[in-house]
Structures are given as structure tokens and as C-alpha cells.
Design a protein around this motif. Structure first.
Motif, PDB file in Angstrom:
ATOM      1  N   ASP A   1       0.834  -1.209   0.000  1.00 47.74           N
ATOM      2  CA  ASP A   1       0.000   0.000   0.000  1.00 47.74           C
ATOM      3  C   ASP A   1       0.866   1.255   0.000  1.00 47.74           C
ATOM      4  O   ASP A   1       0.569   2.226  -0.699  1.00 47.74           O
ATOM      5  N   LEU A   2       1.930   1.254   0.788  1.00 45.70           N
ATOM      6  CA  LEU A   2       2.833   2.406   0.833  1.00 45.70           C
ATOM      7  C   LEU A   2       3.512   2.638  -0.515  1.00 45.70           C
ATOM      8  O   LEU A   2       3.622   3.776  -0.971  1.00 45.70           O
ATOM      9  N   HIS A   3       3.950   1.562  -1.157  1.00 42.17           N
ATOM     10  CA  HIS A   3       4.583   1.701  -2.475  1.00 42.17           C
ATOM     11  C   HIS A   3       3.591   2.297  -3.476  1.00 42.17           C
ATOM     12  O   HIS A   3       3.956   3.185  -4.262  1.00 42.17           O
ATOM     13  N   ALA A   4       2.354   1.812  -3.443  1.00 44.46           N
ATOM     14  CA  ALA A   4       1.328   2.337  -4.357  1.00 44.46           C
ATOM     15  C   ALA A   4       1.080   3.817  -4.078  1.00 44.46           C
ATOM     16  O   ALA A   4       0.962   4.627  -5.010  1.00 44.46           O
ATOM     17  N   THR A   5       0.998   4.184  -2.819  1.00 43.79           N
ATOM     18  CA  THR A   5       0.777   5.585  -2.445  1.00 43.79           C
ATOM     19  C   THR A   5       1.951   6.452  -2.890  1.00 43.79           C
ATOM     20  O   THR A   5       1.760   7.559  -3.395  1.00 43.79           O
ATOM     21  N   LEU A   6       3.172   5.963  -2.696  1.00 43.26           N
ATOM     22  CA  LEU A   6       4.352   6.709  -3.137  1.00 43.26           C
ATOM     23  C   LEU A   6       4.341   6.933  -4.653  1.00 43.26           C
ATOM     24  O   LEU A   6       4.679   8.017  -5.129  1.00 43.26           O
ATOM     25  N   GLU A   7       3.954   5.939  -5.402  1.00 48.20           N
ATOM     26  CA  GLU A   7       3.879   6.090  -6.860  1.00 48.20           C
ATOM     27  C   GLU A   7       2.833   7.142  -7.225  1.00 48.20           C
ATOM     28  O   GLU A   7       3.047   7.952  -8.128  1.00 48.20           O
ATOM     29  N   GLU A   8       1.717   7.140  -6.502  1.00 52.22           N
ATOM     30  CA  GLU A   8       0.673   8.139  -6.750  1.00 52.22           C
ATOM     31  C   GLU A   8       1.171   9.547  -6.421  1.00 52.22           C
ATOM     32  O   GLU A   8       0.939  10.499  -7.170  1.00 52.22           O
ATOM     33  N   VAL A   9       1.905   9.672  -5.342  1.00 50.11           N
ATOM     34  CA  VAL A   9       2.470  10.967  -4.965  1.00 50.11           C
ATOM     35  C   VAL A   9       3.456  11.432  -6.035  1.00 50.11           C
ATOM     36  O   VAL A   9       3.442  12.604  -6.434  1.00 50.11           O
TER      37      VAL A   9
END
Length: 137
Positions: free
Chosen positions: A105-113
Motif C-alpha cells: 500500500d505504501l509503495h502504491a501511495t508513493l507512486e501516486e504521490v
């Protein structure tokens, strides 16, 4: 090493507040003896010290206090460590899976950021480019 400890001794050794130690006591993780007038003074045994150490280790691994207590209580049973180790493996596997999910989830959020940052930079560059054209015109 001493076989009896005061609440202050344990607080200092493990860098905890006495309130935290009393909370662990309320949760049934520690069972100090009482001494002094009216049993006001807590006297912790080596067993309590070990249980506190195991509790803090369990917390670092992400276990809840209920899970920690369940595992630590198993060590008070007979010498066969098989059931304790099996339970510990199950709990660790569950926590590993939870942590891996959180990491994904954190990796996905970082990519979105990163995507939003790139879009914002492009918009800002376009805006500045338009503003400089208006000024020079």
C-alpha cells in the motif's frame, strides 16, 4: 543480577514509565508481589523482568498485548516448546503478511504521490512559461 526489582528499577532498565509497567500489570503480563504497609510497594521477580522483556520484544514485532500475553503465558507451561513455537510461527506469519500488505500500500501511495508531483511540476512550468510570455509581450 538481582532477583527482585522495584518498579523504578524496571522503568529505568527498560526506559519505560512506571505507568506503562502498571498498565502491563493490569493486562496480566506482570504479577509483582506486594510488600510494605498495606502492600503498597510492588516487588517484581526475575520472572516478571523476563516477561516484561518478552512483552517489549513482542511489541517491537508488532504483536498486540493480548497476543504477547498469550504467547508469554505458554512459556509457563511444561517444557515442551513445540506448541509455543508453532503458535509463534503462526502469529509471525500473520504479522509478516500484514506488514507486506502495508508495504505494498505504501509503495502504491508513493507512486501516486510521484505522479501528482510530476503533474504539478508540469503545470507550474506551463504556468510560468505563459506568465513570462505575457510579460514579454
Amino acid at each position: 543480577m538481582a532477583s527482585q526489582f522495584s518498579i523504578s528499577d524496571l522503568a529505568k532498565e527498560f526506559d519505560l514509565t512506571t505507568r506503562a509497567i502498571r498498565f502491563y500489570e493490569d493486562m496480566g503480563l506482570l504479577e509483582p508481589e506486594r510488600s510494605g504497609p498495606g502492600g503498597r510497594n510492588r516487588v517484581y521477580s526475575s520472572r516478571d523482568r523476563t516477561r516484561l522483556k518478552l512483552t517489549l520484544r513482542a511489541k517491537r514485532l508488532g504483536l498486540s498485548l493480548v497476543e504477547a500475553k498469550e504467547l508469554i503465558d505458554m512459556y509457563d507451561t511444561p517444557r515442551d516448546t513445540g506448541p509455543q513455537l508453532k503458535k509463534f510461527m503462526v502469529v509471525l506469519a500473520e504479522h509478516r503478511q500484514q506488514l507486506e500488505s502495508q508495504l505494498a500500500d505504501l509503495h502504491a501511495t508513493l507512486e501516486e504521490v510521484k505522479t501528482h508531483e510530476k503533474e504539478a511540476r508540469n503545470l507550474l512550468a506551463r504556468s510560468e512559461k505563459l506568465a513570462s510570455k505575457k510579460v514579454s509581450a
